[in-house]
Design an enzyme around this catalytic site. Sequence first.
Site, short mmCIF file in Angstrom:
data_model
loop_
_atom_site.label_atom_id
_atom_site.label_comp_id
_atom_site.label_asym_id
_atom_site.label_seq_id
_atom_site.Cartn_x
_atom_site.Cartn_y
_atom_site.Cartn_z
N HIS A 1 0.81 -1.22 0.00
CA HIS A 1 0.00 0.00 0.00
C HIS A 1 0.84 1.26 0.00
O HIS A 1 0.33 2.36 -0.24
CB HIS A 1 -1.00 0.00 1.17
CG HIS A 1 -0.41 0.29 2.51
ND1 HIS A 1 -0.09 -0.69 3.42
CD2 HIS A 1 -0.08 1.47 3.10
CE1 HIS A 1 0.39 -0.13 4.52
NE2 HIS A 1 0.41 1.17 4.35
N ASP B 1 0.28 -7.52 1.57
CA ASP B 1 0.73 -6.14 1.77
C ASP B 1 2.26 -6.04 1.73
O ASP B 1 2.86 -5.30 2.50
CB ASP B 1 0.20 -5.58 3.09
CG ASP B 1 0.26 -4.05 3.12
OD1 ASP B 1 0.35 -3.45 2.03
OD2 ASP B 1 0.25 -3.48 4.22
N SER C 1 4.66 2.69 7.84
CA SER C 1 4.29 1.52 7.05
C SER C 1 5.45 1.06 6.16
O SER C 1 6.10 1.87 5.50
CB SER C 1 3.09 1.84 6.16
OG SER C 1 1.95 2.07 6.92
#
Length: 330
Positions: free
Chosen positions: A125, A155, A241
């Site tokens: 992402h 992911d 992230s």
Amino acid sequence: QNKNSFLNTFLTKIEKHWPIIAIILAIILIFILVWSIFQNVNPPNESRKTIEEKQSQKGFQKPITNVMEAVEKSKNSVVGVSHEDSDVSSKKESSAKEKEENSGVGSGVVYKVENKKAYIVTNAHVVSTDKKPIITTANGKKYDGKVLGSDQWSDIAVLTIPIEKTEDFKPIKFEDSDNLILGETAIVIGSPLGSEFQNSISTGVVSGLDRKVPVDFNGDDEYDWEIKAIQTDAAVNPGNSGGPILDSQGNLIGIVSLKIDMPNVEGMAFAIPINDVRKIAQQLEDKGKVQYPNTGIKIKNVADISSEEREEANLPSSVNNGVLVNDIKE
């Protein structure tokens, strides 16, 4: 008789020269003991040495903790991942809200260096297929990255950058995430809110193992998938992230993926276990994608469907068990 004669001669010589034989055996034994000791002694701790040198240059001395050593050992393996039009952190006038809502800005970890390329793992992402990722190293150098593969279900994405000096990129060391213990130290390094805050450190503990976290990919308020994750209470913010979660030795145990962002909820962040990441990253390196088994049908549990869905499917009220086939691949 010949055997007895040989044995008697042998014993006689041993009896005559036993002091020399004893000395030789003692020397061999000492050599073995010294060799064993050196084999078990850890090599000089380069991280501790570097920290001590920095303190000495500044004219002070503080106790060195495991977290300090772990960060020093691994910080040059952590990079920032952004896009030309998304790194709002460089604009001083940008509000905190703009930075928080900015997508496509995150972190990554160098896990391999070979053939004058650095291989970086991050979140899917964080990587956008229609934008070129920009990799920013710990010393501020920027590189144009190339996406080798990205997989939304896990992911995980893998990037590469061309490099001239391989010694400037230190691959991080992996730990076995199956050996994690609840309560052990968890360290997060990343770029919360963008490159302005690159190499920010937060610490906590491993607060959960083998968590099943539901995720919604398309924003329709229905869960599409469950990811297996490590839970931590270390602070995680937008920009973390794709970055690492480390153990107290500075070894990689997971890749930060998401956190629960709800009122009255704090300290619930999740990372993908590194054992799973390694398998996915290898497939993305080799094939550019991950091949999942697929039945070719879309199904729903009959017990979970609404009355409107029952009516639309002409499902008799007497049918309360089983699955409803919603769609079939061509």
